[in-house]
Scaffold this active site. Structure first.
Site, PDB file in Angstrom:
ATOM      1  N   CYS A  51      75.341  69.407   8.280  1.00 32.95           N
ATOM      2  CA  CYS A  51      74.042  69.017   7.729  1.00 32.95           C
ATOM      3  C   CYS A  51      74.186  68.051   6.561  1.00 32.95           C
ATOM      4  O   CYS A  51      73.287  67.250   6.297  1.00 32.95           O
ATOM      5  CB  CYS A  51      73.280  70.254   7.249  1.00 32.95           C
ATOM      6  SG  CYS A  51      73.141  71.573   8.460  1.00 32.95           S
ATOM      7  N   ASP A 125      68.959  74.082   4.827  1.00 32.73           N
ATOM      8  CA  ASP A 125      67.826  74.975   4.598  1.00 32.73           C
ATOM      9  C   ASP A 125      67.491  75.218   3.133  1.00 32.73           C
ATOM     10  O   ASP A 125      66.328  75.182   2.744  1.00 32.73           O
ATOM     11  CB  ASP A 125      68.099  76.336   5.250  1.00 32.73           C
ATOM     12  CG  ASP A 125      68.099  76.256   6.760  1.00 32.73           C
ATOM     13  OD1 ASP A 125      68.233  75.148   7.281  1.00 32.73           O
ATOM     14  OD2 ASP A 125      67.974  77.303   7.404  1.00 32.73           O
ATOM     15  N   LYS A 126      68.472  75.527   2.294  1.00 30.27           N
ATOM     16  CA  LYS A 126      68.174  75.949   0.927  1.00 30.27           C
ATOM     17  C   LYS A 126      68.274  74.812  -0.079  1.00 30.27           C
ATOM     18  O   LYS A 126      67.616  74.842  -1.119  1.00 30.27           O
ATOM     19  CB  LYS A 126      69.113  77.092   0.508  1.00 30.27           C
ATOM     20  CG  LYS A 126      69.062  78.285   1.427  1.00 30.27           C
ATOM     21  CD  LYS A 126      67.647  78.756   1.689  1.00 30.27           C
ATOM     22  CE  LYS A 126      67.555  79.729   2.834  1.00 30.27           C
ATOM     23  NZ  LYS A 126      68.001  79.221   4.135  1.00 30.27           N
ATOM     24  N   SER A 470      65.906  83.087  10.343  1.00 32.18           N
ATOM     25  CA  SER A 470      66.222  81.677  10.508  1.00 32.18           C
ATOM     26  C   SER A 470      65.047  80.993  11.175  1.00 32.18           C
ATOM     27  O   SER A 470      64.277  81.606  11.928  1.00 32.18           O
ATOM     28  CB  SER A 470      67.469  81.527  11.367  1.00 32.18           C
ATOM     29  OG  SER A 470      67.579  80.215  11.868  1.00 32.18           O
TER      30      SER A 470
END
Length: 559
Positions: A51, A125-126, A470
């Protein structure tokens, strides 16, 4: 017009700051640079995960964009972790914790170095909501850039295909060679997970919020469009400085309503609920779970995207991304067009020249043919979750489920039971002590939910947890159950065999046990000892708020 060097001037002006200038000369500053606004470029580059493996190059383009617009760009790094790698392990407890660590680190560097503006590039994501949390705390001109989506793997596969292959193997549908083939080809290179999972959900929500440039959420990670987006972001911060436009001017209540709307229309991740609550709290906007319910009653799901749909983000990119969708929503009166954005223009002004989707596409449906007529993100309340839980129900699973509880005190216990055949039709899997404080860290339950789907039980069992899911999870799943078990919420006293009903139509979650029996069990309940007593997980557990408030760590500090 404003003093564009409001912060950096304190660091580099005057004879007393000669030592600071000396050190900055060593990292590439010259005499003229000290008179330019300094733009920090927060890079989440890391070889920890695909990512973020390309973001070092993107950060350089953002720096170039700031320099060409008359600023002095300075690149710095922060950490990132990988949910996709850590899921199902003890390490996943650090995932949500990393959001706070990243926000802390960006705030720390920008605050210490006196940067006048900020570009932050996130791709997982975070780190994405973390970047926006830091922007909200600092309230200096800032633009978020999404690192971009990954390309599909062979056979239209992605990371969730690999997780579900594990369940398919446990069921006996595929052999180890099939699992290995999917494993080897599902992740072809850089970029965030390819469905409407948490990364693409948050990228879209942040663009709708107004904190990204138009189109930033729908570009492939390795593309000239993404490089151009980064350079434009560097220039955009200089424009924001020129006009003194701050995140607090952009991140209004109406802007958050826009972000919620786009999350629903796209069929986005439940994690968006957690992160949008946190971001709103940090900028000082009142936002609650009830706002998701209110907006969800009038906003349909229109996108046929994974995990519950057919298409990947790269296919949405190919037809124009979310800008045509936002224009449709604006025309339907479902977006606030007068919200300011990081372009310095309103949302409506940004959308004025956007063309519609090409004829014949079926990724984004028309309003008269929705995937679901109202939101798939359903806030449930009841005697099992008095302050609210979040369900992700597309309607494909049905809208109600009643079953018999099978209770587990960790994700690992539940996963093993699923793989070993211990879960059967009609079960409600209850996974507790996985909340923000109890886990600690509020792990995602992607491994158990993927195993359920892989075993072919997606329509036959439900799963509830005080943990979270998720963006790749689908099925009849309810997370964010609050109060969490570690705080003595009713989920702590559910017993094997108890009947539980999940009712998405009436937005209720019920434990079919009398009030007297619930009170009796709660009176006997004893809080377990914390799993961690030192380190970052212990610090997180001691300061974190409820998931119903965004699971923040900087709001429980006494004045």
């Amino acid at each position: 017009m404003t003093d564009k060097r409001k912060h950096s001037a304190q660091v580099v002006d005057g004879v007393a700051q000669a030592p600071a200038r000396a050190m900055l000369r060593a990292v590439g500053f010259n005499k003229e640079d000290f008179q330019k606004p300094q733009i920090g470029v927060a890079s989440t580059w890391s070889m920890v995960t695909p990512c973020n493996m390309h973001i070092n190059e993107l950060a350089e383009h953002a720096r170039i964009g700031a320099d060409q617009a008359g600023g002095k760009g300075v690149v710095f790094n922060t950490i990132t972790i990988s949910d996709g790698i850590a899921n199902g392990t003890e390490g996943m407890k650090y995932s949500l914790v990393s959001r706070e660590v990243i926000a802390d680190s960006i705030e720390t560097v920008v605050g210490c170095q006196g940067f006048d503006g900020l570009v932050a590039i996130g791709g997982c994501d975070k780190n994405m909501p973390a970047c926006v949390l830091a922007m909200a705390r600092l309230n200096r001109p800032a633009v978020f850039v999404y690192g971009g989506t990954i390309q599909p793997g062979a056979g239209h596969t992605d990371i969730v295909s690999v997780f579900e292959a594990v369940g398919q193997h446990a069921k006996g549908d595929i052999d180890l060679l099939d699992v290995e083939r999917i494993e080897e080809t599902a992740i072809p290179g850089p970029g965030s997970c390819g469905g409407m999972y948490t990364a693409n959900t948050m990228a879209s929500a942040i663009e709708a919020l107004g904190m990204s440039l138009p189109g930033s959420s729908a570009q492939e990670a390795v593309s000239s469009d993404k490089r151009d987006d980064c350079e434009a972001a560097g220039a955009a911060v200089m424009n924001l400085l020129e006009h003194n436009i701050l995140p607090s001017d952009i991140m209004t209540r109406e802007a958050f309503e826009n972000a919620i709307t786009i999350t629903i229309v796209l069929g986005g991740s439940t994690n968006a609920v957690l992160h949008l609550l946190a971001m709103a709290n940090t900028i000082g906007v009142e936002l609650t779970l009830d706002d998701f319910t209110r907006i969800g009653q009038r906003v349909p799901v229109l996108a046929d995207l994974r995990p519950s749909g057919r298409y990947m983000m790269s296919e949405l990119v190919a037809i124009g991304g979310i800008q045509p969708l936002m224009k449709r929503l604006l025309q339907q009166g479902l977006l606030h067009g007068d919200c300011l954005t990081v372009t310095g223009k309103t949302l409506a002004e940004n959308l004025a020249s956007v063309s519609d989707y090409p004829a014949g596409q079926d990724i984004i449906r028309d309003f008269d043919n929705p995937v679901k007529a109202n939101s798939h993100l359903v806030v449930l309340k009841g005697n099992l979750s008095p302050t609210g839980a979040v369900a992700k129900i597309t309607g494909k699973e049905g809208l109600t489920f009643t079953g018999s509880a099978k209770v587990f005190h960790s994700e690992e216990e539940a996963l093993q039971a699923i793989l070993d055949g211990g879960i059967v039709k009609g079960d409600v899997i209850v996974i507790r002590y996985e909340g923000p404080r109890g886990g600690p860290g509020m792990r995602e339950m992607l491994s158990p939910t993927s195993a359920v789907m892989g075993k072919g039980l997606g329509n036959d069992v439900a799963l509830i947890t005080d943990g979270r899911f998720s963006g790749g999870s689908h099925g009849f799943v309810v997370g964010h159950v609050t109060p969490e078990a570690m705080d003595g919420g009713p989920i702590a006293i559910v017993e094997d065999g108890d009947t539980i009903t999940i009712d998405a139509e009436n937005m209720a979650i019920s434990l079919h046990v009398s009030d007297e029996e619930i009170q009796r069990r709660l009176s006997l309940w004893q809080r377990p000892q914390p799993r961690y007593r030192r380190g970052v997980l212990a610090k997180f557990a001691s300061t974190v708020t409820s998931a119903a408030e965004g699971a923040l760590t900087d709001t429980n500090i006494d004045p």
